[in-house]
Scaffold this active site. Structure first.
Site, PDB file in Angstrom:
ATOM      1  N   ASP A 142       0.848  -1.200   0.000  1.00 43.28           N
ATOM      2  CA  ASP A 142       0.000   0.000   0.000  1.00 43.28           C
ATOM      3  C   ASP A 142       0.878   1.243   0.000  1.00 43.28           C
ATOM      4  O   ASP A 142       1.760   1.391   0.846  1.00 43.28           O
ATOM      5  CB  ASP A 142      -0.906   0.005   1.231  1.00 43.28           C
ATOM      6  CG  ASP A 142      -1.770   1.258   1.282  1.00 43.28           C
ATOM      7  OD1 ASP A 142      -2.876   1.229   0.717  1.00 43.28           O
ATOM      8  OD2 ASP A 142      -1.337   2.266   1.883  1.00 43.28           O
ATOM      9  N   TYR A 157       3.498   9.976  -0.470  1.00 42.78           N
ATOM     10  CA  TYR A 157       4.582   9.393   0.321  1.00 42.78           C
ATOM     11  C   TYR A 157       5.923   9.638  -0.382  1.00 42.78           C
ATOM     12  O   TYR A 157       6.296   8.944  -1.311  1.00 42.78           O
ATOM     13  CB  TYR A 157       4.363   7.894   0.519  1.00 42.78           C
ATOM     14  CG  TYR A 157       3.068   7.539   1.212  1.00 42.78           C
ATOM     15  CD1 TYR A 157       2.343   8.485   1.936  1.00 42.78           C
ATOM     16  CD2 TYR A 157       2.556   6.248   1.138  1.00 42.78           C
ATOM     17  CE1 TYR A 157       1.155   8.156   2.565  1.00 42.78           C
ATOM     18  CE2 TYR A 157       1.365   5.906   1.768  1.00 42.78           C
ATOM     19  CZ  TYR A 157       0.668   6.865   2.480  1.00 42.78           C
ATOM     20  OH  TYR A 157      -0.519   6.533   3.093  1.00 42.78           O
ATOM     21  N   TYR A 170      -4.673   1.394   8.981  1.00 42.59           N
ATOM     22  CA  TYR A 170      -3.346   1.990   9.060  1.00 42.59           C
ATOM     23  C   TYR A 170      -3.080   2.503  10.469  1.00 42.59           C
ATOM     24  O   TYR A 170      -3.998   2.638  11.276  1.00 42.59           O
ATOM     25  CB  TYR A 170      -3.140   3.085   8.009  1.00 42.59           C
ATOM     26  CG  TYR A 170      -3.883   4.393   8.226  1.00 42.59           C
ATOM     27  CD1 TYR A 170      -3.380   5.387   9.065  1.00 42.59           C
ATOM     28  CD2 TYR A 170      -5.068   4.668   7.548  1.00 42.59           C
ATOM     29  CE1 TYR A 170      -4.030   6.603   9.234  1.00 42.59           C
ATOM     30  CE2 TYR A 170      -5.738   5.882   7.713  1.00 42.59           C
ATOM     31  CZ  TYR A 170      -5.208   6.844   8.554  1.00 42.59           C
ATOM     32  OH  TYR A 170      -5.861   8.040   8.726  1.00 42.59           O
ATOM     33  N   ARG A 172      11.222  -0.165   7.366  1.00 41.00           N
ATOM     34  CA  ARG A 172      12.250   0.675   6.749  1.00 41.00           C
ATOM     35  C   ARG A 172      13.509  -0.124   6.420  1.00 41.00           C
ATOM     36  O   ARG A 172      14.440   0.392   5.829  1.00 41.00           O
ATOM     37  CB  ARG A 172      12.577   1.851   7.665  1.00 41.00           C
ATOM     38  CG  ARG A 172      11.397   2.817   7.804  1.00 41.00           C
ATOM     39  CD  ARG A 172      11.618   3.805   8.937  1.00 41.00           C
ATOM     40  NE  ARG A 172      12.662   4.767   8.659  1.00 41.00           N
ATOM     41  CZ  ARG A 172      12.462   5.978   8.143  1.00 41.00           C
ATOM     42  NH1 ARG A 172      11.234   6.350   7.815  1.00 41.00           N
ATOM     43  NH2 ARG A 172      13.454   6.800   7.951  1.00 41.00           N
ATOM     44  N   GLN A 203      12.902  -5.452   9.868  1.00 40.67           N
ATOM     45  CA  GLN A 203      11.555  -5.054  10.288  1.00 40.67           C
ATOM     46  C   GLN A 203      10.498  -5.758   9.441  1.00 40.67           C
ATOM     47  O   GLN A 203       9.462  -6.184   9.951  1.00 40.67           O
ATOM     48  CB  GLN A 203      11.397  -3.537  10.176  1.00 40.67           C
ATOM     49  CG  GLN A 203      12.216  -2.751  11.185  1.00 40.67           C
ATOM     50  CD  GLN A 203      12.143  -1.247  10.960  1.00 40.67           C
ATOM     51  OE1 GLN A 203      11.589  -0.780   9.961  1.00 40.67           O
ATOM     52  NE2 GLN A 203      12.719  -0.477  11.870  1.00 40.67           N
TER      53      GLN A 203
END
Length: 333
Positions: free
Chosen positions: A52, A57, A220, A296, A300
């Site tokens: 997504d 962004y 989100y 990131r 993760q």
């Protein structure tokens, strides 16, 4: 990984969906391209097939990196979700609804909500180019635009579906009232909204509406932008340009800290992190279709994907609910 049907479509999305806001860098203290692309590859390798993103962004950077990361891969095995309706380059020529000023290159950049038919079509074409594809699986209005009739925006989405450039249409941050108005023109596949252990307001209206209309709910900020990882209370220094410096101020941080300390033993007993516990809890809530999790770097991403390996007993879920009550967060009955 678990895959879930989205609303009234045949789209099968990964329950943990890669959220690409943070890799865009803006509002997150910057980004590192190689690490971002590695995180996308790590997600795909572990069954997180849904990504997504949005033009806003990184002002196109997030979409561009995703396009680079998926180049040469089986497009049919990846679900790309993007958005439209936030304009920053002046192409709206004064039209739209002023939203806020974003930081770009040390300067303030006015952001407008603008969802006219022409702009929807324009933005999609730009997104397709950045993503390196000829269609997106779900196109979503990023924020409601009060300057454009909802019917006009929905007509644009309907046209793009007919043209095969969009498989399904959704919205983000819509109220139930706005969804009902939109449905007069086009039945929406989904609504992407903020939802977390600390923010459960959608349980009052959107969740029942989604149940009645077979509409998907994409979540989100399940981690409240990192607050529910617990790391903030151990490593509280954020970069000066990190928006979370102000965002975290809305919460009673002492209560949040006590809550996390209370539930952390459950995670430890499962050899899991707090992040994984919180994400898994979120996926188990009624009518939640998929949950966005940002990453990131590759580590993760790997941790996010492993979330779905966790299971909870009824006693553990009851204990979590009891701790949530102490936060004055309503518990679903």
């Amino acid at each position: 990984m678990e895959y879930r049907k989205l609303g009234n479509t045949n789209l099968q999305l990964s329950a943990i969906t890669y959220g690409a806001f943070a890799i865009g860098g803006n509002m997150w203290g910057g980004t590192e391209k190689k690490e971002a692309i590695d995180s996308i590859h790590a997600s795909l390798d572990r069954g997180v097939t849904t990504i997504d993103t949005a033009p806003f962004y990184g002002f196109g950077l997030s979409e561009e990196m995703i396009g680079e990361a998926i180049k040469g891969k089986d497009r049919s095995a990846i679900q790309l979700l993007t958005k439209f309706g936030l304009v920053w380059d002046g192409s709206n020529k004064g039209k739209g609804e002023y939203f806020f000023d974003a930081e770009a290159g040390g300067k303030k950049l006015p952001i407008y909500k603008y969802a006219s038919k022409a702009n929807v079509i324009k933005e999609l074409e730009e997104s397709l180019q950045r993503l390196g594809t000829d269609y997106v699986d779900l196109l979503q209005l990023h924020w409601p635009d009060n300057s454009t009739p909802i019917s006009e925006t929905m007509e644009a989405l309907e046209l793009l579906i007919q043209q095969g450039k969009v498989r399904a249409a959704g919205v983000s941050n819509y109220s139930v009232t706005q969804m009902k108005e939109a449905d007069r023109t086009l039945h929406l596949t989904s609504n992407q909204v903020s939802y977390s252990m600390l923010n459960r307001s959608i349980e009052n209206d959107l969740v029942p509406y989604a149940q009645e209309t077979n509409t998907g709910i994409i979540v989100y900020s399940p981690m409240e932008r990192g607050l529910l990882t617990g790391k903030y209370f151990k490593e509280s220094k954020l970069k000066d340009n990190d928006h979370r410096n102000g965002y975290f101020g809305q919460f009673d941080l002492e209560k949040v800290k006590a809550f996390l300390q209370a539930i952390e033993p459950i995670a430890q007993n499962k050899k899991a992190s707090l992040s994984q516990l919180v994400l898994r809890w979120t996926t188990l809530q009624p009518r939640i279709s998929v949950v966005l999790a940002g990453a990131r770097n590759a580590q993760q991403a790997i941790e996010n994907a492993a979330t779905m390996d966790l299971s909870f007993g009824s006693d553990e879920l009851r204990f979590i609910d009891q701790q949530l009550e102490k936060l004055s967060v309503p518990v679903t009955q």
